[in-house]
Scaffold this motif. Structure first.
Motif, PDB file in Angstrom:
ATOM      1  N   HIS A   1     -14.427  11.065   3.146  1.00 49.78           N
ATOM      2  CA  HIS A   1     -13.744   9.787   2.908  1.00 49.78           C
ATOM      3  C   HIS A   1     -14.698   8.599   3.031  1.00 49.78           C
ATOM      4  O   HIS A   1     -14.364   7.492   2.631  1.00 49.78           O
ATOM      5  CB  HIS A   1     -12.563   9.625   3.870  1.00 49.78           C
ATOM      6  CG  HIS A   1     -12.971   9.452   5.288  1.00 49.78           C
ATOM      7  ND1 HIS A   1     -13.425  10.499   6.066  1.00 49.78           N
ATOM      8  CD2 HIS A   1     -13.016   8.354   6.064  1.00 49.78           C
ATOM      9  CE1 HIS A   1     -13.727  10.041   7.267  1.00 49.78           C
ATOM     10  NE2 HIS A   1     -13.489   8.743   7.299  1.00 49.78           N
TER      11      HIS A   1
ATOM     12  N   ALA B   1      -0.371   3.409   4.590  1.00 53.40           N
ATOM     13  CA  ALA B   1       0.966   3.938   4.895  1.00 53.40           C
ATOM     14  C   ALA B   1       1.211   3.932   6.399  1.00 53.40           C
ATOM     15  O   ALA B   1       2.306   3.584   6.859  1.00 53.40           O
ATOM     16  CB  ALA B   1       1.118   5.346   4.323  1.00 53.40           C
ATOM     17  N   ALA B   2       0.193   4.281   7.170  1.00 55.10           N
ATOM     18  CA  ALA B   2       0.324   4.267   8.630  1.00 55.10           C
ATOM     19  C   ALA B   2       0.536   2.847   9.144  1.00 55.10           C
ATOM     20  O   ALA B   2       1.374   2.618  10.031  1.00 55.10           O
ATOM     21  CB  ALA B   2      -0.919   4.884   9.275  1.00 55.10           C
TER      22      ALA B   2
ATOM     23  N   HIS C   1      -5.143   5.238   1.213  1.00 51.34           N
ATOM     24  CA  HIS C   1      -3.705   5.322   0.973  1.00 51.34           C
ATOM     25  C   HIS C   1      -2.968   5.707   2.258  1.00 51.34           C
ATOM     26  O   HIS C   1      -1.970   5.089   2.623  1.00 51.34           O
ATOM     27  CB  HIS C   1      -3.401   6.341  -0.125  1.00 51.34           C
ATOM     28  CG  HIS C   1      -1.946   6.513  -0.374  1.00 51.34           C
ATOM     29  ND1 HIS C   1      -1.228   5.656  -1.170  1.00 51.34           N
ATOM     30  CD2 HIS C   1      -1.071   7.420   0.103  1.00 51.34           C
ATOM     31  CE1 HIS C   1       0.033   6.039  -1.178  1.00 51.34           C
ATOM     32  NE2 HIS C   1       0.149   7.103  -0.417  1.00 51.34           N
ATOM     33  N   GLY C   2      -3.472   6.709   2.939  1.00 50.51           N
ATOM     34  CA  GLY C   2      -2.850   7.143   4.192  1.00 50.51           C
ATOM     35  C   GLY C   2      -2.905   6.078   5.271  1.00 50.51           C
ATOM     36  O   GLY C   2      -1.952   5.884   6.028  1.00 50.51           O
ATOM     37  N   TYR C   3      -4.020   5.362   5.328  1.00 54.77           N
ATOM     38  CA  TYR C   3      -4.174   4.322   6.340  1.00 54.77           C
ATOM     39  C   TYR C   3      -3.194   3.179   6.097  1.00 54.77           C
ATOM     40  O   TYR C   3      -2.545   2.700   7.030  1.00 54.77           O
ATOM     41  CB  TYR C   3      -5.618   3.822   6.359  1.00 54.77           C
ATOM     42  CG  TYR C   3      -5.914   2.911   7.518  1.00 54.77           C
ATOM     43  CD1 TYR C   3      -5.840   3.388   8.834  1.00 54.77           C
ATOM     44  CD2 TYR C   3      -6.261   1.581   7.320  1.00 54.77           C
ATOM     45  CE1 TYR C   3      -6.112   2.544   9.906  1.00 54.77           C
ATOM     46  CE2 TYR C   3      -6.537   0.740   8.388  1.00 54.77           C
ATOM     47  CZ  TYR C   3      -6.461   1.227   9.676  1.00 54.77           C
ATOM     48  OH  TYR C   3      -6.717   0.395  10.727  1.00 54.77           O
TER      49      TYR C   3
ATOM     50  N   TYR D   1      -7.642   8.623  -0.948  1.00 57.00           N
ATOM     51  CA  TYR D   1      -6.537   9.184  -0.165  1.00 57.00           C
ATOM     52  C   TYR D   1      -6.572   8.693   1.280  1.00 57.00           C
ATOM     53  O   TYR D   1      -5.534   8.463   1.885  1.00 57.00           O
ATOM     54  CB  TYR D   1      -6.550  10.715  -0.217  1.00 57.00           C
ATOM     55  CG  TYR D   1      -5.936  11.253  -1.478  1.00 57.00           C
ATOM     56  CD1 TYR D   1      -4.569  11.121  -1.717  1.00 57.00           C
ATOM     57  CD2 TYR D   1      -6.710  11.877  -2.445  1.00 57.00           C
ATOM     58  CE1 TYR D   1      -3.998  11.601  -2.878  1.00 57.00           C
ATOM     59  CE2 TYR D   1      -6.151  12.356  -3.612  1.00 57.00           C
ATOM     60  CZ  TYR D   1      -4.790  12.220  -3.819  1.00 57.00           C
ATOM     61  OH  TYR D   1      -4.219  12.698  -4.973  1.00 57.00           O
ATOM     62  N   TRP D   2      -7.769   8.531   1.843  1.00 50.74           N
ATOM     63  CA  TRP D   2      -7.864   8.017   3.212  1.00 50.74           C
ATOM     64  C   TRP D   2      -7.267   6.616   3.273  1.00 50.74           C
ATOM     65  O   TRP D   2      -6.466   6.318   4.161  1.00 50.74           O
ATOM     66  CB  TRP D   2      -9.325   7.989   3.681  1.00 50.74           C
ATOM     67  CG  TRP D   2      -9.432   7.575   5.115  1.00 50.74           C
ATOM     68  CD1 TRP D   2      -9.449   8.405   6.198  1.00 50.74           C
ATOM     69  CD2 TRP D   2      -9.483   6.239   5.633  1.00 50.74           C
ATOM     70  NE1 TRP D   2      -9.517   7.662   7.358  1.00 50.74           N
ATOM     71  CE2 TRP D   2      -9.535   6.322   7.041  1.00 50.74           C
ATOM     72  CE3 TRP D   2      -9.488   4.980   5.048  1.00 50.74           C
ATOM     73  CZ2 TRP D   2      -9.597   5.201   7.861  1.00 50.74           C
ATOM     74  CZ3 TRP D   2      -9.548   3.869   5.872  1.00 50.74           C
ATOM     75  CH2 TRP D   2      -9.600   3.985   7.256  1.00 50.74           C
TER      76      TRP D   2
ATOM     77  N   ILE E   1      -0.231  15.241  14.361  1.00 57.67           N
ATOM     78  CA  ILE E   1      -1.201  15.266  13.262  1.00 57.67           C
ATOM     79  C   ILE E   1      -2.496  15.926  13.719  1.00 57.67           C
ATOM     80  O   ILE E   1      -3.090  16.726  12.985  1.00 57.67           O
ATOM     81  CB  ILE E   1      -1.452  13.844  12.711  1.00 57.67           C
ATOM     82  CG1 ILE E   1      -0.192  13.340  12.000  1.00 57.67           C
ATOM     83  CG2 ILE E   1      -2.662  13.825  11.769  1.00 57.67           C
ATOM     84  CD1 ILE E   1      -0.225  11.872  11.631  1.00 57.67           C
TER      85      ILE E   1
END
Length: 74
Positions: free
Chosen positions: A34, A51-52, A47-49, A44-45, A17
């Motif tokens: 963000h 998901a991680a 959401h990505g966090y 989006y930040w 990444i």
């Protein structure tokens, strides 16, 4: 999978990444949108966090144990 191989896999994902960001979006190093309230970048930040975190929880789950992913859109 052993703990050290899990850490190695996570490190490789992180490094991939980082390389992608360096090539595709180097501005993210200084442009921190963000952090601005009520922006799409902040949503989006987060959401990505989440998901991680879900990925890491699944990786760390004991064999045979299922990670609770209820409420997470597919």
């Amino acid at each position: 999978m052993s703990d050290s191989s899990k850490v190695g896999l996570l490190r490789q994902r992180r490094d991939n990444i980082r390389e992608w960001l360096d090539e595709e979006a180097p501005y993210t190093e200084v442009d921190q949108r963000h952090l601005d309230a009520h922006t799409p970048e902040r949503a989006y930040w987060h959401h990505g966090y989440q998901a991680a975190l879900t990925d890491v929880m699944a990786m760390l789950a004991l064999e045979g144990e299922k990670t609770d992913t209820s409420g997470i859109p597919t």
